[in-house]
Design a protein around this motif. Structure first.
Motif, PDB file in Angstrom:
ATOM      1  N   ALA A  56       0.894  -1.231   0.086  1.00 22.08           N
ATOM      2  CA  ALA A  56       0.056   0.105   0.192  1.00 22.08           C
ATOM      3  C   ALA A  56       0.722   1.289   0.290  1.00 22.08           C
ATOM      4  O   ALA A  56       0.583   2.086  -0.595  1.00 22.08           O
ATOM      5  CB  ALA A  56      -0.964   0.165   1.296  1.00 22.08           C
ATOM      6  N   CYS A  57       2.071   1.269   0.531  1.00 22.82           N
ATOM      7  CA  CYS A  57       2.968   2.565   0.746  1.00 22.82           C
ATOM      8  C   CYS A  57       3.475   2.649  -0.684  1.00 22.82           C
ATOM      9  O   CYS A  57       3.622   3.846  -0.773  1.00 22.82           O
ATOM     10  CB  CYS A  57       3.946   2.205   1.907  1.00 22.82           C
ATOM     11  SG  CYS A  57       3.325   2.260   3.619  1.00 22.82           S
ATOM     12  N   LYS A  58       3.672   1.684  -1.224  1.00 25.23           N
ATOM     13  CA  LYS A  58       4.348   1.823  -2.504  1.00 25.23           C
ATOM     14  C   LYS A  58       3.557   2.398  -3.466  1.00 25.23           C
ATOM     15  O   LYS A  58       3.996   2.856  -4.481  1.00 25.23           O
ATOM     16  CB  LYS A  58       5.131   0.340  -3.025  1.00 25.23           C
ATOM     17  CG  LYS A  58       6.330   0.060  -2.215  1.00 25.23           C
ATOM     18  CD  LYS A  58       7.153  -0.982  -2.833  1.00 25.23           C
ATOM     19  CE  LYS A  58       8.272  -1.423  -2.181  1.00 25.23           C
ATOM     20  NZ  LYS A  58       8.674  -2.614  -2.490  1.00 25.23           N
ATOM     21  N   ARG A  83      -0.015   9.355  -1.226  1.00 24.33           N
ATOM     22  CA  ARG A  83      -1.175   9.946  -0.379  1.00 24.33           C
ATOM     23  C   ARG A  83      -2.253   9.297  -0.287  1.00 24.33           C
ATOM     24  O   ARG A  83      -3.395   9.211  -1.171  1.00 24.33           O
ATOM     25  CB  ARG A  83      -1.420  11.423  -0.893  1.00 24.33           C
ATOM     26  CG  ARG A  83      -0.278  12.383  -0.875  1.00 24.33           C
ATOM     27  CD  ARG A  83      -0.594  13.744  -1.530  1.00 24.33           C
ATOM     28  NE  ARG A  83      -1.545  14.376  -0.830  1.00 24.33           N
ATOM     29  CZ  ARG A  83      -2.419  15.117  -1.032  1.00 24.33           C
ATOM     30  NH1 ARG A  83      -2.138  15.622  -2.145  1.00 24.33           N
ATOM     31  NH2 ARG A  83      -3.192  15.771  -0.200  1.00 24.33           N
ATOM     32  N   PRO A  84      -2.356   8.115   0.667  1.00 27.16           N
ATOM     33  CA  PRO A  84      -3.527   7.285   0.771  1.00 27.16           C
ATOM     34  C   PRO A  84      -4.730   7.994   0.993  1.00 27.16           C
ATOM     35  O   PRO A  84      -4.827   9.186   1.783  1.00 27.16           O
ATOM     36  CB  PRO A  84      -3.099   6.441   1.858  1.00 27.16           C
ATOM     37  CG  PRO A  84      -2.233   6.989   2.544  1.00 27.16           C
ATOM     38  CD  PRO A  84      -1.298   8.115   1.704  1.00 27.16           C
ATOM     39  N   THR A  85      -6.104   7.564   0.523  1.00 35.07           N
ATOM     40  CA  THR A  85      -7.244   8.148   0.542  1.00 35.07           C
ATOM     41  C   THR A  85      -7.657   7.729   2.205  1.00 35.07           C
ATOM     42  O   THR A  85      -7.038   6.883   2.952  1.00 35.07           O
ATOM     43  CB  THR A  85      -8.126   7.687  -0.137  1.00 35.07           C
ATOM     44  OG1 THR A  85      -8.366   6.037   0.008  1.00 35.07           O
ATOM     45  CG2 THR A  85      -7.596   7.739  -1.664  1.00 35.07           C
ATOM     46  N   ILE A  86      -8.423   8.335   2.654  1.00 36.83           N
ATOM     47  CA  ILE A  86      -9.265   8.137   4.118  1.00 36.83           C
ATOM     48  C   ILE A  86      -9.745   6.750   4.175  1.00 36.83           C
ATOM     49  O   ILE A  86      -9.551   6.062   5.103  1.00 36.83           O
ATOM     50  CB  ILE A  86     -10.460   9.046   4.363  1.00 36.83           C
ATOM     51  CG1 ILE A  86      -9.814  10.585   4.498  1.00 36.83           C
ATOM     52  CG2 ILE A  86     -11.106   8.767   5.607  1.00 36.83           C
ATOM     53  CD1 ILE A  86      -8.873  10.927   5.503  1.00 36.83           C
ATOM     54  N   MET A 132      -6.914   4.370   4.559  1.00 35.96           N
ATOM     55  CA  MET A 132      -6.372   4.309   5.912  1.00 35.96           C
ATOM     56  C   MET A 132      -7.219   3.655   6.932  1.00 35.96           C
ATOM     57  O   MET A 132      -6.972   3.095   7.813  1.00 35.96           O
ATOM     58  CB  MET A 132      -5.926   5.749   6.422  1.00 35.96           C
ATOM     59  CG  MET A 132      -4.931   6.379   5.632  1.00 35.96           C
ATOM     60  SD  MET A 132      -3.404   5.312   5.243  1.00 35.96           S
ATOM     61  CE  MET A 132      -3.003   5.255   7.161  1.00 35.96           C
ATOM     62  N   GLU A 133      -8.643   3.804   6.709  1.00 35.45           N
ATOM     63  CA  GLU A 133      -9.476   3.157   7.646  1.00 35.45           C
ATOM     64  C   GLU A 133      -9.279   1.747   7.357  1.00 35.45           C
ATOM     65  O   GLU A 133      -9.527   0.880   8.485  1.00 35.45           O
ATOM     66  CB  GLU A 133     -10.823   3.528   7.303  1.00 35.45           C
ATOM     67  CG  GLU A 133     -11.294   4.761   7.797  1.00 35.45           C
ATOM     68  CD  GLU A 133     -12.405   5.576   7.337  1.00 35.45           C
ATOM     69  OE1 GLU A 133     -13.383   4.763   6.341  1.00 35.45           O
ATOM     70  OE2 GLU A 133     -12.913   6.544   7.644  1.00 35.45           O
ATOM     71  N   LYS A 143       1.280   5.082  10.179  1.00 33.88           N
ATOM     72  CA  LYS A 143      -0.091   5.722   9.639  1.00 33.88           C
ATOM     73  C   LYS A 143      -1.176   4.664   9.949  1.00 33.88           C
ATOM     74  O   LYS A 143      -2.383   4.925  10.186  1.00 33.88           O
ATOM     75  CB  LYS A 143       0.184   5.832   8.120  1.00 33.88           C
ATOM     76  CG  LYS A 143       0.874   7.205   7.888  1.00 33.88           C
ATOM     77  CD  LYS A 143       0.875   7.363   6.481  1.00 33.88           C
ATOM     78  CE  LYS A 143       1.802   8.545   6.103  1.00 33.88           C
ATOM     79  NZ  LYS A 143       2.017   8.754   4.601  1.00 33.88           N
ATOM     80  N   ALA A 144      -1.042   3.366   9.916  1.00 30.52           N
ATOM     81  CA  ALA A 144      -1.986   2.317   9.839  1.00 30.52           C
ATOM     82  C   ALA A 144      -2.122   2.101  11.522  1.00 30.52           C
ATOM     83  O   ALA A 144      -3.128   1.159  11.609  1.00 30.52           O
ATOM     84  CB  ALA A 144      -1.550   0.946   9.400  1.00 30.52           C
ATOM     85  N   GLY A 145      -1.576   2.587  12.330  1.00 34.35           N
ATOM     86  CA  GLY A 145      -1.797   2.570  13.663  1.00 34.35           C
ATOM     87  C   GLY A 145      -0.869   1.193  14.612  1.00 34.35           C
ATOM     88  O   GLY A 145      -1.377   0.913  15.626  1.00 34.35           O
ATOM     89  N   PHE A 146      -0.090   0.842  13.799  1.00 34.39           N
ATOM     90  CA  PHE A 146       0.831  -0.086  14.678  1.00 34.39           C
ATOM     91  C   PHE A 146       1.639   0.304  15.659  1.00 34.39           C
ATOM     92  O   PHE A 146       1.933   1.644  15.609  1.00 34.39           O
ATOM     93  CB  PHE A 146       2.003  -1.028  13.497  1.00 34.39           C
ATOM     94  CG  PHE A 146       1.381  -1.932  12.919  1.00 34.39           C
ATOM     95  CD1 PHE A 146       1.258  -3.491  13.573  1.00 34.39           C
ATOM     96  CD2 PHE A 146       0.904  -1.953  11.605  1.00 34.39           C
ATOM     97  CE1 PHE A 146       0.574  -4.309  12.632  1.00 34.39           C
ATOM     98  CE2 PHE A 146       0.458  -2.868  10.806  1.00 34.39           C
ATOM     99  CZ  PHE A 146       0.223  -4.207  11.336  1.00 34.39           C
TER     100      PHE A 146
END
Length: 74
Positions: free
Chosen positions: A14-16, A20-23, A26-27, A69-72
Motif C-alpha cells: 500500500a505504501c508503494k 497520499r493514501p485516501t481516508i 487508511m480506515e 499511519k496504519a496504527g501499529f
C-alpha cells in the motif's frame, strides 16, 4: 513474524502504491492492523524494522511510515 493475508506486507504494498493514501484506504489499513495485532499482539514497528530487509533506507522509512499511519505500535 506471522505471515497472513494482511499485516506488514499489506502495508508495504500500500505504501508503494500510494504516496497520499485516501481516508478509505487508511480506515481499511487500521482495520487490518487490528486483525493482525489479534494474531501477533507483540508485533511493533521496531520488530518490523528488524525483520524486513531493505537495501534502500528510504524504502525502509516508507515501510515504517506506513505502519505508523496504519496504527501499529512503536
Amino acid at each position: 513474524m506471522i505471515v497472513t493475508p494482511f499485516g506488514p506486507s499489506f502495508f508495504r504494498g500500500a505504501c508503494k502504491r500510494e504516496e497520499r493514501p485516501t481516508i478509505r484506504r487508511m480506515e481499511e489499513a487500521r482495520g487490518e492492523t487490528e486483525k493482525y495485532l489479534q494474531i501477533d499482539p507483540d508485533f511493533s514497528i521496531a520488530a518490523g524494522e528488524k525483520t524486513e530487509a531493505y537495501a534502500d533506507p528510504m524504502e525502509l522509512k516508507r515501510f515504517t511510515d506506513g505502519l505508523r499511519k496504519a496504527g501499529f505500535p512503536e
